[in-house]
Scaffold this active site. Structure first.
Site, PDB file in Angstrom:
ATOM      1  NE  ARG A   9       8.184  66.516  12.753  1.00 37.48           N
ATOM      2  CZ  ARG A   9       8.507  67.520  13.287  1.00 37.48           C
ATOM      3  NH1 ARG A   9       8.605  68.780  12.642  1.00 37.48           N
ATOM      4  NH2 ARG A   9       8.181  67.860  14.654  1.00 37.48           N
ATOM      5  CE  LYS A  27      14.411  44.574  -2.975  1.00 40.29           C
ATOM      6  NZ  LYS A  27      15.274  44.689  -1.739  1.00 40.29           N
ATOM      7  CE  LYS A  36      11.240  45.387   3.137  1.00 39.33           C
ATOM      8  NZ  LYS A  36      11.345  44.089   3.422  1.00 39.33           N
ATOM      9  CD  GLU A  63      19.200  38.716  -0.653  1.00 35.43           C
ATOM     10  OE1 GLU A  63      18.034  38.541  -1.172  1.00 35.43           O
ATOM     11  OE2 GLU A  63      19.283  38.771   0.452  1.00 35.43           O
ATOM     12  CG  HIS A  86      17.101  37.860   8.467  1.00 35.87           C
ATOM     13  ND1 HIS A  86      16.080  38.799   8.207  1.00 35.87           N
ATOM     14  CD2 HIS A  86      17.835  38.540   7.762  1.00 35.87           C
ATOM     15  CE1 HIS A  86      16.320  39.740   7.453  1.00 35.87           C
ATOM     16  NE2 HIS A  86      17.661  39.746   6.995  1.00 35.87           N
ATOM     17  CG  HIS A 141      22.413  39.277   4.095  1.00 35.39           C
ATOM     18  ND1 HIS A 141      21.344  39.299   4.979  1.00 35.39           N
ATOM     19  CD2 HIS A 141      21.765  39.276   2.537  1.00 35.39           C
ATOM     20  CE1 HIS A 141      20.421  39.129   4.313  1.00 35.39           C
ATOM     21  NE2 HIS A 141      20.370  39.072   3.185  1.00 35.39           N
ATOM     22  CG  ASN A 201      10.676  38.501   3.437  1.00 33.54           C
ATOM     23  OD1 ASN A 201      11.581  39.312   3.672  1.00 33.54           O
ATOM     24  ND2 ASN A 201       9.494  39.304   3.594  1.00 33.54           N
ATOM     25  CD  GLU A 242       8.156  42.869   3.576  1.00 34.16           C
ATOM     26  OE1 GLU A 242       8.597  43.778   4.359  1.00 34.16           O
ATOM     27  OE2 GLU A 242       8.781  41.766   3.595  1.00 34.16           O
ATOM     28  NE  ARG A 257      10.022  45.347  -0.341  1.00 35.53           N
ATOM     29  CZ  ARG A 257      10.423  46.689  -0.245  1.00 35.53           C
ATOM     30  NH1 ARG A 257       9.596  47.632  -0.579  1.00 35.53           N
ATOM     31  NH2 ARG A 257      11.501  46.704  -0.127  1.00 35.53           N
ATOM     32  CG  HIS A 265      15.845  36.913   3.535  1.00 38.02           C
ATOM     33  ND1 HIS A 265      15.932  36.287   2.355  1.00 38.02           N
ATOM     34  CD2 HIS A 265      16.514  37.900   3.506  1.00 38.02           C
ATOM     35  CE1 HIS A 265      16.731  37.127   1.717  1.00 38.02           C
ATOM     36  NE2 HIS A 265      17.103  37.911   2.331  1.00 38.02           N
TER      37      HIS A 265
END
Lengths: 352, 352
Positions: B114, B214, B136, B178, B239, B255, B232, B224, B228, B235
């Protein structure tokens, strides 16, 4: 009975299924999913379906009943079904079932797309008084219980007492062990009341009282840095016995049956180490022995049991850590126990 | 350069590896573990080892380099090694590597027992300016990127600029996409500065500036829910192109290469839908086309690409959602784009 307020979420007791329907309707969710197993699918799901009415707007995810389903492989199965059903971040997961469903469903939801909302509808006594409250989620790997998980609170819990009427006696006894634990660690008056109650059929009031105790402790220490460890009484040894039984026995111990054994052994340690009187020890042993069947532990299994205890999450630096009673209704956390002491306590159980 | 303060954790730029050793020594951890891959094992680990000195007190967990290692199966491997090495709740995981290492390691740590502490030592430009900042974590299932993860902050980030000198040119370009995105969505002056810089070797100052941008955005909206989503940009389409390439190409797109394509397509959509001028569109396309190689997208793959876009986490209610520029340095989130519009933008790229 009063709704109990937990850490930003309510625990409903009255008209719970109506409250659930109300919650879903008002929640602004894109869709919802009901996680269930074949038992709750038969005994509990029909009531939910009849209250929900329409069969549109949700999908069912059914897993096999039993602790084996808490494995990571089943969790991957739940994630893949959420993907296939097109679940998005505004989806809701309703965990309808016992502790396996709430632990697994809570973990799956808390990690799916970095977290979607979930609620619990606990259907066993064990999950009503224990697993559904406190925000622990968890899955097993290689039979190590709850080795992977998160601390994530549900958005609400809906306790429908009447679901307990569908349970076999052995499952009631399984949950009862946690109720007895609540009295032993925190509330001598509750323990005294339990002792004189009909424990084959604990009343709704007793269930409510246990949830109050568990909720109070977990609100105080959500991440188990201190006082929440009190709830681990009986679990250091109990979990080891449970894991070993799960691996080796054709008909494994229930969680509560194993915790009852753990509470006897750890009460013996408390008598040796933290001042629990002999009278109190004998009283605890009598109550538990009257309720729970004898279980045969072989001395040859002690090494295996110790190995399981060493994997317990509460340990630090390779030392085995127990919560021990000082009196009935009071306890001390973080007591290091040696392997010799732990074996002695197992021998005490064997020789009862 | 200044240490950047994030959401309760510092991002070090100067003497970062010394700061890491200091952090470990003062942290009161029972042990620590270094997650690495065979590349960082060769190029970056020796420096760490030489600063740490003693080989006692920690273990190495090495995984195969590459996006394939972000799969749940590798995550299970990391969990099992932590179990086998006897990691307890007071253990620390040091993620030494690129985005795969920080995303996977962050997820593994945030769910092991946990949650145990973890820090990032990003070794690629992409992970220095993107993956290591913002909390993230994520892993892939069936090549769906980051479908499972948590929002969990590291305890610190240690950016050692000199690690970039060990990288092949293609990896620098991957991170650069990025950085260009940071300028486009938030800071026209930074974009202008990037345009006139030596982008084959971005300076430490430019890295620092990207991290500032960032960090500012992610502190404002850690989960998000709103702003935020600006990150994206590029993306949604990028993606999908990346996933498709990963499945089908012998030498898949990096990427950044995929995101560069996504930024071109989504800038086209911005010109059509949110007021980006033709001059700005042309400027963006020129900068990106000069830096990144052409990639062949077949019209016959559009359905597959749309299917990938539909699985994007940002979607709600089955609609595809894009972040689109209004000007260079400004953007709008939550623009629903139709399948026809998305296909048109892919055709625009094909016909450049």
């Amino acid at each position: 009975m009063d709704t109990i307020q937990s850490d930003n979420y309510p625990i409903y007791f009255d008209n719970s299924i109506d409250e659930l329907v109300n919650f879903v309707n008002k929640g602004g969710y894109s869709r919802f999913f009901i996680l269930t197993d074949e038992n709750t699918g038969i005994h509990c799901l029909p009531l939910l379906k009849s209250k929900i009415g329409s069969e549109e707007g949700y999908d069912l995810i059914e897993i096999t009943a039993g602790e084996e389903s808490k494995d990571i492989d089943f969790c991957i199965g739940v994630w893949k079904m959420l993907i296939d059903f097109g679940a998005d971040r505004k989806s809701l997961l309703i965990n309808l079932g016992g502790g396996v469903i709430s632990d697994l469903g809570g973990f799956a939801a808390s990690t799916f797309k970095r977290g979607i909302d979930f609620v619990h509808v606990p259907t066993t006594l064990l999950s009503q008084v224990d697993a559904s409250v406190g925000g622990k989620t968890g899955i097993d790997i290689d039979s190590i219980k709850n080795i992977i998980g998160t601390f994530t609170q549900p958005k609400a819990v809906f306790i429908h007492y009447d679901f307990l009427k569908t349970l076999p006696a052995r499952q009631i006894l399984s949950g009862l062990a946690e109720m007895l634990k609540h009295g032993l660690i925190q509330d001598a008056a509750y323990w005294a009341e339990l002792k004189t109650s009909d424990l084959k059929n604990p009343s709704a009031e007793l269930v409510h009282r246990s949830v109050q105790i568990k909720n109070k402790i977990t609100i105080e220490d959500p991440h188990e840095k201190g006082i929440r460890k009190a709830l681990n009484f009986g679990h250091t040894i109990g979990h080891a016995v449970e894991t070993n039984s799960l691996i080796n026995d054709a008909d494994p111990l229930s969680h509560g049956e194993a915790i009852a054994i753990g509470m006897i052994c750890e009460s013996y340690l408390a008598h040796k180490k933290t001042g629990l009187s002999l009278d109190e020890l004998n009283e605890i042993v009598k109550v538990l022995s009257d309720l729970y069947p004898r279980y045969t532990i072989q001395e040859s299994s002690f090494d295996t049991l110790l190995a399981h205890m060493l994997k317990d999450k509460k340990n630090q630096g390779g030392k085995i850590n127990c919560t021990l009673l000082t009196h009935i209704g009071q306890c001390n956390i973080d007591n290091i126990c040696t392997e010799a002491e732990l074996c002695e306590s197992l021998l005490y159980y064997i020789n009862l």
